[in-house]
Design a protein around this motif. Structure first.
Motif, PDB file in Angstrom:
ATOM      1  N   ILE A  99     -74.261   4.116  78.335  1.00  0.00           N
ATOM      2  CA  ILE A  99     -74.827   5.465  78.223  1.00  0.00           C
ATOM      3  C   ILE A  99     -74.666   5.962  76.787  1.00  0.00           C
ATOM      4  O   ILE A  99     -73.616   5.758  76.172  1.00  0.00           O
ATOM      5  N   LEU A 100     -75.688   6.606  76.277  1.00  0.00           N
ATOM      6  CA  LEU A 100     -75.644   7.163  74.927  1.00  0.00           C
ATOM      7  C   LEU A 100     -75.425   8.668  74.974  1.00  0.00           C
ATOM      8  O   LEU A 100     -76.007   9.376  75.817  1.00  0.00           O
ATOM      9  N   ASN A 101     -74.580   9.163  74.081  1.00  0.00           N
ATOM     10  CA  ASN A 101     -74.523  10.590  73.828  1.00  0.00           C
ATOM     11  C   ASN A 101     -75.930  11.032  73.410  1.00  0.00           C
ATOM     12  O   ASN A 101     -76.590  10.339  72.623  1.00  0.00           O
ATOM     13  N   LEU A 102     -76.405  12.158  73.907  1.00  0.00           N
ATOM     14  CA  LEU A 102     -77.790  12.564  73.664  1.00  0.00           C
ATOM     15  C   LEU A 102     -78.098  12.831  72.188  1.00  0.00           C
ATOM     16  O   LEU A 102     -79.260  12.910  71.798  1.00  0.00           O
ATOM     17  N   ASN A 103     -77.072  12.960  71.380  1.00  0.00           N
ATOM     18  CA  ASN A 103     -77.254  13.200  69.948  1.00  0.00           C
ATOM     19  C   ASN A 103     -76.994  11.954  69.113  1.00  0.00           C
ATOM     20  O   ASN A 103     -76.999  12.012  67.881  1.00  0.00           O
ATOM     21  N   PHE A 126     -65.424   3.039  79.744  1.00  0.00           N
ATOM     22  CA  PHE A 126     -65.266   3.810  80.977  1.00  0.00           C
ATOM     23  C   PHE A 126     -65.635   2.986  82.209  1.00  0.00           C
ATOM     24  O   PHE A 126     -66.383   2.010  82.146  1.00  0.00           O
ATOM     25  N   ASN A 127     -65.068   3.384  83.331  1.00  0.00           N
ATOM     26  CA  ASN A 127     -65.496   2.919  84.651  1.00  0.00           C
ATOM     27  C   ASN A 127     -65.258   4.065  85.619  1.00  0.00           C
ATOM     28  O   ASN A 127     -65.034   5.202  85.184  1.00  0.00           O
ATOM     29  N   ILE A 132     -61.605   5.721  78.278  1.00  0.00           N
ATOM     30  CA  ILE A 132     -60.713   5.412  77.166  1.00  0.00           C
ATOM     31  C   ILE A 132     -61.457   5.608  75.852  1.00  0.00           C
ATOM     32  O   ILE A 132     -62.592   5.168  75.694  1.00  0.00           O
ATOM     33  N   THR A 133     -60.809   6.240  74.888  1.00  0.00           N
ATOM     34  CA  THR A 133     -61.421   6.374  73.565  1.00  0.00           C
ATOM     35  C   THR A 133     -61.086   5.139  72.733  1.00  0.00           C
ATOM     36  O   THR A 133     -59.953   4.642  72.767  1.00  0.00           O
ATOM     37  N   ASP A 134     -62.050   4.641  72.002  1.00  0.00           N
ATOM     38  CA  ASP A 134     -61.833   3.484  71.129  1.00  0.00           C
ATOM     39  C   ASP A 134     -62.386   3.798  69.742  1.00  0.00           C
ATOM     40  O   ASP A 134     -63.591   3.787  69.515  1.00  0.00           O
ATOM     41  N   LEU A 224     -67.060  -0.644  81.537  1.00  0.00           N
ATOM     42  CA  LEU A 224     -66.055  -1.700  81.557  1.00  0.00           C
ATOM     43  C   LEU A 224     -66.104  -2.595  82.789  1.00  0.00           C
ATOM     44  O   LEU A 224     -65.466  -3.649  82.794  1.00  0.00           O
ATOM     45  N   ASP A 225     -66.832  -2.215  83.820  1.00  0.00           N
ATOM     46  CA  ASP A 225     -66.772  -2.928  85.103  1.00  0.00           C
ATOM     47  C   ASP A 225     -66.971  -4.422  84.961  1.00  0.00           C
ATOM     48  O   ASP A 225     -66.261  -5.227  85.563  1.00  0.00           O
TER      49      ASP A 225
END
Length: 348
Positions: A99-103, A126-127, A132-134, A224-225
């Motif tokens: 998924i992309l941030n819309l900006n 994410f899952n 998690i921030t990377d 991450l799944d």
């Protein structure tokens, strides 16, 4: 929110294989971008689920979507086909479950100048259970003549990362590339590589780029799944998957004269040593007789990609003490001791 004047079309290439569960959510995050001049290229790589039907449905919704279907040939062939079909001034790669941030597109494009060839960003992993921030590096970074940190993180995903590591800078997504730069340097993904073809692609891309800018903003969401327990599931075919990667790394570093740098040389030594150690572990685990293991190890150790490990300087630069001891066993043909050490360490 970043609003910028149109800077030319961005071609976004999405390889699709059995992605029916998340594909529409992924594409919706692209269609909703604040930057509108887009070409969205969906390459169906022989999916056996409803992915192709979803691609067809999405194309009818928005004229910016182009679709193409091919027999299952792997993600490299799919991405290369996307490059062939693209007509934008800029290139992005997106995985079909992300998924992309819309900006995101606007934010990355705003960082380009006339000399900049790549702009990259940080990501979330994410899952359904966590997020998690990377951050690949500390803060915003500009890479021009000195790109050492990029090369070192390609070979060691933990290098330079300030927090928890989800992935590393070698991924193709989370970046915008200047199209002219890709075509000028004939950059393509290697179809022979089943894994890390993106990492090898970026090794060449980073080398040839005049200017690379890393924006330390979390603009890409990486699901991450599908990576859970990857190593366990593929241990038995690790050699087939990762030997070609080490071969490609060795050939690339040699071609680009990057072995001249001591730290890059050390990075390669440790990457190759870890790879060789895992390959031999697999051979021992499947219960092959000692004589057969000895012959296979002897054959592997004569390959140029591993010969560097057995030199004094190579062994000296291996950081992991257990792996260093294993490589010493190989050098002095003490495979029986290697097997004994493996069993002792496993029993602990």
């Amino acid at each position: 929110m970043t609003y910028i004047k149109e800077k030319g079309k961005v071609s976004i290439i999405i390889p699709v294989y059995n992605a029916e569960r998340y594909l529409e959510e992924c594409v919706n995050s692209i269609l909703g971008q604040t930057y509108h001049d887009l070409q969205i290229i969906l390459i169906n790589d022989g999916s056996t689920d409803n992915s192709w039907k979803i691609c067809q449905k999405l194309m009818k919704r928005d004229s910016r979507i182009t679709i193409y279907s091919q027999k299952n040939s792997g993600v490299s062939v799919a991405r290369n086909k996307g490059l062939e079909l693209s007509d934008g001034q800029w290139i992005m790669f997106v995985d079909p479950d992300d998924i992309l941030n819309l900006n995101m597109v606007a934010a990355l494009l705003s960082k380009f100048n006339e000399n900049r060839d790549i702009v990259a960003c940080a990501c979330y992993g994410f899952n359904s259970k966590r997020k998690i921030t990377d951050h690949f590096f500390y803060g915003n970074r500009l890479f021009q003549l000195n790109k050492l940190d990029l090369y070192l993180q390609l070979m060691d995903s933990t290098y330079g990362q300030p927090g928890e590591v989800v992935t590393a800078i070698g991924v193709p997504w989370g970046k915008i590339y200047r199209r002219h730069f890709i075509e000028k340097n004939k950059l393509r993904f290697d179809p022979k590589l089943r894994r890390m073809q993106d990492n090898i692609f970026n090794m060449y891309a980073f080398y040839y780029a005049r200017d690379i800018y890393y924006v330390d903003e979390l603009l890409y969401m990486y699901r991450l799944d599908h990576i859970s327990n990857y190593g366990d599931r593929n241990l038995k075919i690790f050699e087939k998957i990762f030997l070609p990667v080490i071969e490609a790394r060795y050939n690339g570093l040699k071609k680009l004269h990057l072995f001249d740098n001591t730290q890059i040389y050390k990075g390669y030594i440790n990457e190759a040593a870890t790879c060789l150690s895992i390959i031999i572990k697999e051979k021992i685990m499947v219960g092959k007789k000692l004589g057969k293991v000895q012959n296979q190890i002897k054959l592997l150790s004569t390959k140029p990609r591993f010969k560097l490990l057995l030199e004094y300087q190579g062994i000296k630069n291996i950081q992991n003490k257990k792996i260093k001891l294993k490589i010493l066993c190989i050098k002095y043909k003490l495979i029986w001791l290697y097997v004994l050490l493996y069993k002792l360490w496993k029993a602990k």
